[in-house]
Design a protein around this motif. Structure first.
Motif, PDB file in Angstrom:
ATOM      1  N   LEU A 250       0.925  -1.078   0.173  1.00  0.00           N
ATOM      2  CA  LEU A 250       0.064   0.165   0.069  1.00  0.00           C
ATOM      3  C   LEU A 250       0.782   1.092   0.021  1.00  0.00           C
ATOM      4  CD1 LEU A 250      -2.538  -0.890   2.689  1.00  0.00           C
ATOM      5  CD2 LEU A 250      -2.841  -1.211   0.353  1.00  0.00           C
ATOM      6  N   ALA A 251       2.078   0.844   0.269  1.00  0.00           N
ATOM      7  CA  ALA A 251       3.069   2.438   0.214  1.00  0.00           C
ATOM      8  C   ALA A 251       2.885   3.162  -1.080  1.00  0.00           C
ATOM      9  CB  ALA A 251       4.573   1.607   0.537  1.00  0.00           C
ATOM     10  N   GLN A 252       2.781   4.326  -1.108  1.00  0.00           N
ATOM     11  CA  GLN A 252       2.548   5.357  -1.850  1.00  0.00           C
ATOM     12  C   GLN A 252       3.882   6.528  -2.204  1.00  0.00           C
ATOM     13  OE1 GLN A 252      -0.150   5.573  -4.016  1.00  0.00           O
ATOM     14  NE2 GLN A 252      -0.726   3.634  -3.050  1.00  0.00           N
ATOM     15  N   ASP A 253       4.860   6.170  -0.994  1.00  0.00           N
ATOM     16  CA  ASP A 253       6.161   6.777  -1.219  1.00  0.00           C
ATOM     17  C   ASP A 253       7.284   6.121  -0.470  1.00  0.00           C
ATOM     18  OD1 ASP A 253       6.260   7.739   1.766  1.00  0.00           O
ATOM     19  OD2 ASP A 253       4.235   8.622   1.192  1.00  0.00           O
ATOM     20  N   PHE A 254       8.319   6.319  -0.684  1.00  0.00           N
ATOM     21  CA  PHE A 254       9.491   5.646  -0.194  1.00  0.00           C
ATOM     22  C   PHE A 254       9.614   5.825   1.436  1.00  0.00           C
ATOM     23  CE2 PHE A 254      14.446   4.950   0.210  1.00  0.00           C
ATOM     24  CZ  PHE A 254      14.428   3.819  -0.324  1.00  0.00           C
TER      25      PHE A 254
END
Length: 415
Positions: free
Chosen positions: A102-106
C-alpha cells in the motif's frame, strides 16, 4: 553427542518435519530480503528515489527492525512460551507484508519494512529457541546445519520467484504479496503441527530486573559473548553482498540478465557447506570446523581483492572465488550459533534474541556501510570482506584465549 532431543519437552513431530518447519520459519526472513531484490531499481524509480544507492535502505531498515526487535522477543518468548508468541508474530508478518503493497512513497515503504522486520525478528528468535529447547552441543550444531541447508534454498529461489512475479504482474507490489502468502502458510502449518517446547515451569519472569540479569549472564559468559560478537562481524559480509548485489551485476559486470542465477551460486555454496557441516560436526566439533573456516574466508577474500586490484573484474573468477568465500561462511554460521547458545539453555530466548540482534542489526550496520561505499567497482565490498574476516579471527582468538582448533565442546553439555 547424538542429535536426539535433550529436553523433556520432546515434540510429537518427526525430525525431518521439525527441521523443515524450523528452516521455513527462518526462511521468512530471507524471503523478505531476497524476493524483492530484482525489483529494487524499479521500486526506486517508482517512488522517486534520487540516489540509486538509497534503494539499499529497503534492506537496511528491514534488518534494523529485525535485529533490534529480537532483544524484546527473547524475553517475551521465555516468559510466554514459543507457540503463542509465534502465532502473533506470524499474523503481524502477514499484515505488514500487505502494508508494504500500500506504500505510496519511499518513506512509508521504509516504515512498513521496518515493522515487517520487527515481526520477522520473532520468527527467528523462536525458531532458534525451539532448537535449543530440544538439543545441545554438537547435536544442536547438526540440527542447525540441517536447518540452514533447507533454509538456504530460499536465497537461491527467492530472486527467481521475485523476477517471475514481476514478469507476470508487472508491479513491484506483487513481490510483497508473496511474503504475505508465505507468512500465512507458516501460520497454518505451525499452528497445527508445532508443539510447545517451553515447559510452563521453565518460563521466566519478564520484569526488568530478570531481563537485565539474563542479559548480564550472556555478557559474563566469555564463550557466548565472543561468538555473538564474532557472528555479528562476519554476518556483515552477507548483508554487504545482498545490499549491493544488484548493482554489482548491473554496473560492474553489465549482466543484469543473469543476476538471479549468479546470486544463486554463493547461496548454493552456503547450502552445500551447511549440509556438509551436518555430516561432519559431531565427529570434528564446532571449533575445529569454524576456526578453519574463518581462516579460509579471510584467505579467499584476500585472494579476490588481489585479483581485482591487479587484473580488474572478471565474472567467472569473481563467481568462483565468491563461491569459495561463501562456502567457508557456511561452516561458520551454525557452529558459531551453537557455541554461543550452548551454555545458555536456561535463558535460550534471551540468548537467541541477543545473538539475532548481533547477527542482524550489528551486521546490517556493518554490511550497509560497506555496501554504501559502492563506487562502480568491486573494491569496497571485497576490501570489507578482508577486514571482516581478520576482525572475526581476532575475536575468536580472544574468546579462546589464543588457542584455535580446540575440542572445547567435548566438555559435558550445559543445560
Amino acid at each position: 553427542m547424538s542429535a536426539t532431543p535433550q529436553s523433556s519437552a520432546s515434540p510429537n513431530i518427526s525430525t525431518p518435519e521439525f527441521v523443515a518447519m524450523t528452516a521455513c520459519l527462518m526462511a521468512l526472513n530471507a524471503l523478505a530480503i531476497d524476493v524483492m531484490l530484482p525489483a529494487m531499481s524499479e521500486i526506486g524509480r517508482a517512488l522517486n528515489v534520487s540516489n540509486p544507492n538509497d534503494a539499499q535502505f529497503i534492506v537496511v531498515v528491514y534488518m534494523f527492525g529485525f535485529g533490534f526487535s529480537q532483544l524484546v522477543w527473547g524475553p517475551v518468548t521465555d516468559r510466554f512460551g514459543r507457540k503463542r508468541v509465534l502465532t502473533g508474530v506470524l499474523i503481524a508478518y502477514v499484515l505488514f507484508s500487505l502494508g508494504c503493497t500500500l506504500a505510496q512513497d519511499f518513506t512509508s515503504l521504509l516504515i512498513w519494512r521496518f515493522c515487517l522486520g520487527i515481526a520477522s525478528g520473532g520468527t527467528r528468535v523462536i525458531a532458534t529457541s525451539v532448537v535449543r529447547d530440544l538439543y545441545v552441543g554438537r547435536g544442536m550444531a547438526r540440527i542447525m546445519s540441517l536447518v540452514m541447508t533447507v533454509f538456504m534454498v530460499v536465497p537461491i529461489l527467492a530472486p527467481m520467484l521475485g523476477q517471475q512475479i514481476l514478469y507476470v504482474f508487472h508491479v513491484w507490489q506483487s513481490t510483497f504479496g508473496l511474503l504475505a502468502a508465505g507468512g500465512f502458510a507458516m501460520l497454518i502449518w505451525s499452528f497445527f503441527r508445532l508443539p510447545e517446547t517451553r515447559p510452563p515451569e521453565d518460563c521466566t519472569p519478564i520484569d526488568p530486573a530478570s531481563v537485565l540479569k539474563a542479559y548480564k549472564t550472556v555478557f559474563e559468559t566469555r564463550e557466548a559473548l565472543g561468538y555473538v560478537l564474532g557472528s555479528g562481524i562476519i554476518f556483515g559480509a552477507l548483508f554487504a553482498f545482498v545490499s549491493s548485489s544488484e548493482q554489482i551485476f548491473n554496473d560492474v559486470f553489465k549482466r543484469p540478465d543473469i543476476f538471479v542465477y549468479c546470486f544463486a551460486i554463493p547461496a548454493a555454496a552456503l547450502s552445500i557447506a551447511n549440509f556438509t557441516n551436518s555430516r561432519i560436526v559431531e565427529k570434528l566439533g564446532q571449533r575445529r570446523i569454524s576456526h578453519a573456516a574463518v581462516i579460509g574466508f579471510s584467505f579467499f577474500s584476500l585472494v579476490l581483492l588481489t585479483v581485482v586490484h591487479f587484473f580488474g573484474p572478471n565474472l567467472v573468477v569473481f563467481m568462483a572465488l565468491f563461491a569459495l568465500i561463501f562456502m567457508n561462511f557456511g561452516f561458520i554460521g551454525p557452529n558459531f550459533n551453537s557455541m554461543a547458545m550452548e551454555p545458555l539453555g536456561r535463558i535460550a530466548g534471551v540468548a537467541s534474541g541477543l545473538l539475532g540482534f548481533a547477527t542482524t542489526t550489528m551486521a546490517a550496520a556493518i554490511g550497509g556501510f560497506i555496501a554504501h561505499q559502492f563506487n562502480g567497482t568491486l573494491t569496497p565490498v571485497v576490501t570489507g570482506y578482508v577486514g571482516l574476516g581478520l576482525l572475526t579471527l581476532i575475536i575468536v582468538l580472544f574468546t579462546e584465549k589464543g588457542k584455535l582448533f580446540s575440542a572445547g565442546e567435548d566438555a559435558p553439555d550445559k543445560a
